[in-house]
Each structure stands twice: as structure tokens, then as C-alpha cells.
Enzyme design. Structure first.
Site, PDB file in Angstrom:
ATOM      1  N   ARG A 128       1.099  -1.287  -0.330  1.00 50.88           N
ATOM      2  CA  ARG A 128      -0.007  -0.375   0.278  1.00 50.88           C
ATOM      3  C   ARG A 128       0.864   1.001  -0.049  1.00 50.88           C
ATOM      4  NH1 ARG A 128      -5.956  -1.305   3.267  1.00 50.88           N
ATOM      5  NH2 ARG A 128      -7.011  -2.061   1.672  1.00 50.88           N
ATOM      6  N   GLN A 133      -1.255   2.151  -5.927  1.00 55.62           N
ATOM      7  CA  GLN A 133      -2.919   2.887  -5.378  1.00 55.62           C
ATOM      8  C   GLN A 133      -3.686   2.149  -6.526  1.00 55.62           C
ATOM      9  OE1 GLN A 133      -3.391   7.202  -4.777  1.00 55.62           O
ATOM     10  NE2 GLN A 133      -2.831   7.059  -3.058  1.00 55.62           N
ATOM     11  N   ASP A 136      -4.501  -1.411  -6.459  1.00 58.15           N
ATOM     12  CA  ASP A 136      -4.516  -2.291  -5.109  1.00 58.15           C
ATOM     13  C   ASP A 136      -6.101  -2.333  -4.755  1.00 58.15           C
ATOM     14  OD1 ASP A 136      -5.500  -2.814  -2.645  1.00 58.15           O
ATOM     15  OD2 ASP A 136      -4.510  -0.592  -1.845  1.00 58.15           O
ATOM     16  N   SER A 139      -8.860  -2.040  -1.847  1.00 62.39           N
ATOM     17  CA  SER A 139      -9.685  -0.237  -1.879  1.00 62.39           C
ATOM     18  C   SER A 139     -10.610  -0.626  -3.136  1.00 62.39           C
ATOM     19  CB  SER A 139      -8.252   0.860  -2.279  1.00 62.39           C
ATOM     20  OG  SER A 139      -7.156   0.744  -0.985  1.00 62.39           O
ATOM     21  N   TYR A 236      -1.865  -0.249   8.292  1.00 61.53           N
ATOM     22  CA  TYR A 236      -3.059  -1.293   9.105  1.00 61.53           C
ATOM     23  C   TYR A 236      -3.310  -0.869  10.411  1.00 61.53           C
ATOM     24  CZ  TYR A 236      -2.913  -3.600   4.540  1.00 61.53           C
ATOM     25  OH  TYR A 236      -2.458  -4.100   3.147  1.00 61.53           O
TER      26      TYR A 236
END
Length: 393
Positions: A128, A133, A136, A139, A236
Site C-alpha cells: 500500500r 494505488q 490495489d 481498496s 493497517y
């Protein structure tokens, strides 16, 4: 080089690993694309739309996979122990890119190191970081799952969400409590607020307070001192000590008693989901309340969740749908397919128009699970240190 898109065969999976838009882009990168017939049916994408973009339609999985250099999938392939052996259909040395659930599916990982010696990439392990991005999948899929959680909650709830002032009297707004302010949780907060609910959110990471409040939610603080150390460098949530959950039960439990809908989103990669709502707390909730457990696939955040079922316990409806993102198959397929395309593009030599993998690249090292018949991922090649991070939403 040939890229294959097989039809997903796991129960309840309606998504597909490529959409017409990404097929066109993959072909522009220099790849030949073959799609198994019916692969897009669950996402309302007929074969003809893939053909219009230049893809070849294969009559079955064996034909699609037989000479494919790269295989793009949503779910991990089925193994011999599960019936249809999809791994055996892959050609020797093929590259597989999918959500493998590698940290918890040892049998799948072992199968990939077998005779086919598959080079596999687990998209759920994508680092991450900023440049990843667009790749991902957690997400992109959790964002839709958080939205769908609220829609499912509204559908199961026997009252309206917004406050309504009528000649016959006032309808009070629904009260929604969201556990976890990760991607899914924040989308749940935003969606519930848009529908007119009074929303509270809680997370072990104090940094999420600003995010919850920016979306119109009210943040519940459990223990400010313990929460200061609750986030990993990767963003996280860490697994908290037992005493935190005792206090959380007390503090958040008071809000839960007043809630009409509770949405739980807390997950720990590769491990059972933490219990956030106990049977005792369910019994103390208002009759007619609803719990939407987005962690049902990993055992559930509610002690009374039955994965894959909607059950009534103590007058409370507990929803444990599996693969929630697949309940919005058209949109979730489009986002997942773009994540996969962006990763393939990252692995492609634009000049030679062929695959060129930099094995020292952080994104490659972070996602590569098997190579040349060996498990190579750091989290699988050696024992974990016991400090596995949690992902709230």
C-alpha cells in the site's frame, strides 16, 4: 504473448478479470487476449463485446488456458482436491495474477509449486504505497463492499433511513454504527450519511477520526493512550491486546444498544477476523436491529454470524453475505480489471511489447508468491513473527 481470461468457477463468484475496456488496452500493449465463452455473463458482459475489442473467444477453459503465457483471474484457481483442477490446465511456467488469499490458502500455494511451476502474483498482497494505488484490489473492492453493506442494511431494516417530517408525525433517522474506518468502513459511513442516518464510527487508529468526521460521522474514542500505538507503518491496524477489547466492549457497547444498524469491517490478513460483537451484546440490541458483517468470510466480527446466511438472533437480523463485492459484479469487475491491467502494464516492456519482470521491484517482491516451483514470498517462506497487522475494512 497470450493472456487468458477464464470463467470464474468458485461458488457465488460473478465477477470477471477483464472487461472490454481493459481487453482493448491489453491488446494495445502487444498481447493476444483470449476469453473463455461466458466469462462475463455474471457481470452482464456478452462475448460479442469482447470480440468487438479484438479478443478471441475460447469454447472452454482448457482451450483458453492451454498455451496462455499470462492468466488473469479474480479468485484463486481450483485444485484437484476441490474437483475441477484449474491449476493442471495452466501451461508449465505460466504467470498467474489473481486474488490468491495466499496467507490462508496453503493448499493453493502448494499446488502452484507443483508440476506446472506457476509464477504467481497475489494481488491482495500489493504494497500500500502511492505508486501501487491503481493496482490495489483491496481498496477497489472494499470500497464497493462498504457501499453495498449499507444498501443491504437498508433493505433488511424495517424502517426508513432519513428523518421525515410528515403531517402524521416525525420519523426519526436511523442510527448506524460502523466498526472500522478502513476503505470499506469509510465508504459505509459516507453512504449511510448520504441516506440520512445518524452515523457513529470507531477504529483503533486515532488518525481515522478526522476521516470519519470529514464524512459526517461521529467518532467514538475507546482508549486514546492504547490507540496511539495501534497503526503499522503500512497503514493497517495492529492486533490490539485483550484489555483493549474489554474496554471497547464497554464503550462501544453503549452505542451498539442504541444502534439500528451495525456494520463491521475488521479483518486480520491470513487470520480469523476478530470478534467485535458478542452474543451478549446482540441480546442487548434493540429488536429489529440489523448487523451487516463484512468479515463473514473470515469467521465474522459478530460471534453469532453464520457465514453465507441471514439469521435472526435475539430479535436482531445478522447478515453474513460472502463475497460482497461480487454482489455489485458489473462495477467490481470493472475496477478489479483495471487493477489487473495496471499491474500487467507495470510488468510490460513497452518497447518490446512483452512481459519483462524486474524481480527486485518492490511491487513484484511484495506480490510474487511462487516462482520456478518454489514459494518465494517473505511472509510465506518463513514463519510470521506473530505481529500480523489488521486491516479495518
Amino acid at each position: 504473448m497470450k493472456i487468458a481470461i477464464p470463467k470464474e468457477r468458485r461458488a457465488g463468484e460473478l465477477r470477471v478479470a477483464a472487461v472490454p475496456e481493459t481487453v482493448k488496452k491489453l491488446i494495445a500493449l502487444g498481447y493476444d487476449v483470449v476469453v473463455e465463452t461466458g466469462a462475463g455473463d455474471g457481470s452482464s458482459i456478452p462475448d460479442a463485446l469482447y470480440q468487438d475489442m479484438g479478443a478471441t473467444i475460447a469454447p472452454d477453459a482448457q482451450t483458453a488456458l492451454a498455451d496462455a503465457d499470462i492468466v488473469l483471474k479474480i479468485q484463486r484457481p481450483l485444485t484437484a482436491a476441490e474437483g475441477t483442477d484449474e491449476v493442471a490446465l495452466l501451461k508449465s511456467g505460466a504467470v498467474l495474477i489473481a486474488q490468491l488469499n495466499a496467507l490462508s490458502q496453503a493448499d493453493t500455494v502448494a499446488a502452484l509449486t507443483g508440476a506446472q511451476k506457476v509464477t504467481s502474483f497475489a494481488m491482495e498482497l500489493m504494497p500500500r504505497i502511492t505508486r501501487a494505488q491503481s493496482m490495489d484490489i483491496l481498496s477497489s473492492q472494499n470500497n464497493l463492499a462498504g457501499y453495498r453493506a449499507v444498501i443491504d442494511g437498508a433493505a433488511e431494516f424495517g424502517r426508513a433511513f432519513p428523518m421525515m417530517m410528515t403531517a402524521a408525525g416525525t420519523v426519526a433517522p436511523a442510527r448506524v454504527l460502523v466498526y472500522g474506518a478502513g476503505v470499506a468502513g469509510l465508504q459505509a459511513v459516507a453512504t449511510a450519511k448520504r441516506l440520512g442516518a445518524v452515523v457513529h464510527g470507531t477504529d483503533v487508529r486515532p488518525a481515522t477520526r478526522e476521516q470519519v468526521e470529514s464524512l459526517g460521522g461521529k467518532f467514538i474514542v475507546v482508549d486514546e493512550a492504547m490507540e496511539k500505538e495501534a497503526e503499522t507503518s503500512g497503514g493497517y491496524a495492529k492486533e490490539m491486546p485483550p484489555e483493549y477489547f474489554v474496554k471497547q466492549k464497554q464503550v462501544v457497547g453503549e452505542f451498539l444498544k442504541k444502534a439500528d444498524i451495525a456494520i463491521t469491517t475488521a479483518l486480520i490478513p491470513g487470520r480469523k477476523a476478530p470478534t467485535l460483537i458478542t452474543a451478549e451484546q446482540v441480546a442487548a440490541m434493540k429488536p429489529g436491529s440489523v448487523i451487516i458483517d463484512l468479515a463473514a468470510e473470515q469467521g465474522g466480527n459478530c460471534e453469532l454470524t453464520e457465514p453465507g446466511k441471514v439469521v435472526l438472533k435475539h430479535g436482531v437480523k445478522i447478515v453474513g453475505h460472502l463475497n460482497v463485492a461480487s454482489r455489485l459484479a458489473a462495477d467490481s469487475s470493472a475496477l478489479f480489471a483495471r487493477n489487473l491491467y495496471n499491474f500487467v502494464q507495470h510488468l510490460t516492456d513497452k518497447t518490446a511489447k512483452s512481459l519483462k519482470i524486474d524481480w527486485e521491484d518492490d511491487l513484484v517482491k511484495g506480490t510474487c508468491v511462487t516462482r520456478d516451483g518454489v514459494v518465494v514470498h517473505a511472509q510465506l517462506a518463513k514463519p510470521a513473527d506473530g505481529a500480523a497487522p489488521a486491516a479495518a475494512g
